[in-house]
Enzyme design. Structure first.
Site, PDB file in Angstrom:
ATOM      1  N   GLU A  35       0.891  -1.330   0.000  1.00 38.34           N
ATOM      2  CA  GLU A  35      -0.325   0.490  -0.001  1.00 38.34           C
ATOM      3  C   GLU A  35       0.819   1.263   0.167  1.00 38.34           C
ATOM      4  O   GLU A  35       0.469   2.271  -0.540  1.00 38.34           O
ATOM      5  CB  GLU A  35      -1.079  -0.165   1.020  1.00 38.34           C
ATOM      6  CG  GLU A  35      -1.836  -1.271   1.183  1.00 38.34           C
ATOM      7  CD  GLU A  35      -2.914  -0.992  -0.222  1.00 38.34           C
ATOM      8  OE1 GLU A  35      -3.222   0.351  -0.522  1.00 38.34           O
ATOM      9  OE2 GLU A  35      -2.997  -2.124  -0.690  1.00 38.34           O
ATOM     10  N   TYR A 113      -5.072   6.859   4.182  1.00 43.56           N
ATOM     11  CA  TYR A 113      -5.213   5.943   2.820  1.00 43.56           C
ATOM     12  C   TYR A 113      -4.862   4.615   3.278  1.00 43.56           C
ATOM     13  O   TYR A 113      -5.513   3.171   3.320  1.00 43.56           O
ATOM     14  CB  TYR A 113      -4.916   6.560   1.521  1.00 43.56           C
ATOM     15  CG  TYR A 113      -4.662   5.175   0.661  1.00 43.56           C
ATOM     16  CD1 TYR A 113      -5.097   4.565   0.216  1.00 43.56           C
ATOM     17  CD2 TYR A 113      -2.985   4.516   0.354  1.00 43.56           C
ATOM     18  CE1 TYR A 113      -5.553   3.695  -0.958  1.00 43.56           C
ATOM     19  CE2 TYR A 113      -3.107   3.071  -0.142  1.00 43.56           C
ATOM     20  CZ  TYR A 113      -4.599   2.634  -1.126  1.00 43.56           C
ATOM     21  OH  TYR A 113      -4.591   1.747  -1.941  1.00 43.56           O
ATOM     22  N   ASP A 131      -9.045   6.090  -2.615  1.00 39.90           N
ATOM     23  CA  ASP A 131      -7.617   6.515  -3.011  1.00 39.90           C
ATOM     24  C   ASP A 131      -8.474   7.049  -4.439  1.00 39.90           C
ATOM     25  O   ASP A 131     -10.034   7.083  -4.552  1.00 39.90           O
ATOM     26  CB  ASP A 131      -7.171   4.642  -4.137  1.00 39.90           C
ATOM     27  CG  ASP A 131      -7.503   4.108  -4.596  1.00 39.90           C
ATOM     28  OD1 ASP A 131      -8.819   4.147  -4.788  1.00 39.90           O
ATOM     29  OD2 ASP A 131      -6.846   3.181  -5.616  1.00 39.90           O
ATOM     30  N   CYS A 180     -14.412   2.040 -15.098  1.00 39.34           N
ATOM     31  CA  CYS A 180     -14.406   3.393 -14.655  1.00 39.34           C
ATOM     32  C   CYS A 180     -13.124   4.384 -14.712  1.00 39.34           C
ATOM     33  O   CYS A 180     -12.686   4.997 -13.629  1.00 39.34           O
ATOM     34  CB  CYS A 180     -15.182   3.974 -13.373  1.00 39.34           C
ATOM     35  SG  CYS A 180     -16.066   4.722 -13.266  1.00 39.34           S
ATOM     36  N   CYS A 190     -19.362  -1.669 -17.281  1.00 40.46           N
ATOM     37  CA  CYS A 190     -19.359  -2.451 -15.920  1.00 40.46           C
ATOM     38  C   CYS A 190     -20.892  -2.193 -14.698  1.00 40.46           C
ATOM     39  O   CYS A 190     -21.709  -2.691 -15.109  1.00 40.46           O
ATOM     40  CB  CYS A 190     -19.529  -0.158 -14.901  1.00 40.46           C
ATOM     41  SG  CYS A 190     -19.989   0.310 -13.858  1.00 40.46           S
ATOM     42  N   CYS A 196     -25.656   3.905 -11.988  1.00 42.17           N
ATOM     43  CA  CYS A 196     -25.002   4.661 -11.563  1.00 42.17           C
ATOM     44  C   CYS A 196     -25.833   5.817 -12.389  1.00 42.17           C
ATOM     45  O   CYS A 196     -26.507   5.747 -13.504  1.00 42.17           O
ATOM     46  CB  CYS A 196     -23.869   3.822 -12.305  1.00 42.17           C
ATOM     47  SG  CYS A 196     -22.874   5.311 -12.623  1.00 42.17           S
TER      48      CYS A 196
END
Ligand code: SF4
Length: 331
Positions: A35, A113, A131, A180, A190, A196
């Protein structure tokens, strides 16, 4: 987002998950390294650095015991060296990683994060991870033009209800990376598309930020002589602990060349992008006949990516340069 749609996204993730080396990893130290790398390095590029780092420092303890210079050398090329310094500092401050986001946040160099990612992926804490990819997916899905970071974190936390936190967060990140995408999202493929709100005009969410990035010009001095290249060690700042050639503005560059008694030749330019700056580096160099303090083997030192680029430009050209003598010290 209802439970059915969440299950659809998770099924999509199980079928299409990117085969990244840290996928499914539960060891908190390994998740932490991944990470931290992913904070500023794209997943595909981060993989070789991840393997190299963990091969040399397989545990938090091994990292804590290593000298910083070696840590920086192993990190070399991944960029943003503050991350390596912080990891090293963190390893020296705890013998094992705490299990909650809150406790992880208190560690040196760990931001929201990284704390959330380690808590959710390694320890299964029910927290969201935001993120850049997740920010974009959520902003589009809920048609949010300018969501605040706090609002996004709250939203991400709420969405983890009823799902496995590790799989869910990685599914959202993958959706942002693969479908996306910032430009030309593939709404037709998607799994979230039926509900959406942003799919009619995905480019409007979140509203694009206007970035003005000024180009900065620096002058690099590359001196090649017996024993290697003239390198200086940065004590602090972005490149603290790393070695590099002098990178100066024009006036300081000529003063330094004069002080060293060299008349460098222009070798070319390299460009380099930092988070908020674009650099154009004019590379000048000379070959020296006599030894000079500071000449050393660059392959034995941790170098910044920028210095590697500069040397990549200069050294092949300098290899064919005529050798020049330095004036006597008192001259
Ligand atoms: S439908 Fe389009 S805009 Fe909405 S989340 Fe999916 S890819 Fe993004």
């Amino acid at each position: 987002m209802d439970q059915g749609l969440k299950e659809t996204l998770l099924a999509w993730y199980r079928a299409t998950a990117r085969p990244l080396p840290w996928r499914g990893e539960k060891d908190p130290y390994r998740v932490l390294v991944a990470e931290v790398l992913l904070q500023q390095t794209r997943a595909a590029q981060a993989a070789p650095y991840y393997h190299r780092f963990l091969k040399r420092f397989p545990t938090l303890e091994a990292l804590a015991q290593a000298p910083l210079e070696e840590v920086l050398k192993v990190w070399a090329g991944a960029g943003y060296y503050a991350r390596a310094r912080n990891l090293h500092r963190l390893a020296q401050s705890v013998s094992e990683l705490p299990r909650s986001r809150e406790a992880l946040l208190a560690l040196p160099g760990v931001g929201p994060y990284t704390a959330a990612a380690v808590a959710a992926l390694a320890f299964g804490e029910r927290v969201g991870v935001v993120d850049g990819n997740v920010r974009r997916v959520l902003a589009r899905f809920y048609a949010l033009e300018d969501p605040s970071p706090q609002a996004l974190w709250r939203l991400a936390d709420a969405l983890v209800e009823g799902v496995d936190p590790a799989a869910w967060n990685q599914a959202l990140m993958d959706l942002g990376a693969l479908v996306c995408t910032p430009r030309r999202p593939r709404c037709g493929d998607c799994p979230l598309s039926p509900s959406c709100r942003g799919r009619e005009d995905p480019g409007a969410y979140p509203r694009p930020r206007r970035r003005s990035q000024k180009e900065e010009v620096l002058w690099a001095l590359v001196l090649l002589g017996p024993g290697g290249v003239y390198l200086e060690k940065a004590e602090a700042g972005r490149y603290g602990g790393l070695y590099g050639v002098p990178l100066l503005d024009e006036k300081a560059f000529w003063e330094r060349a004069k002080a060293l008694g060299v008349a460098p030749r222009f070798l070319g330019q390299v460009r380099h992008e930092l988070t908020h700056r674009r650099l154009r580096v004019r590379v000048w160099g000379a070959r020296l006949e006599a030894p000079l303090e500071g000449l050393q083997d660059p392959s034995a030192r941790p170098l910044s990516k920028l210095t590697q680029k500069v040397l990549g430009k200069a050294l092949p050209l300098l290899a064919h340069e005529p050798v020049v003598s330095l004036p006597d010290a008192e001259a």
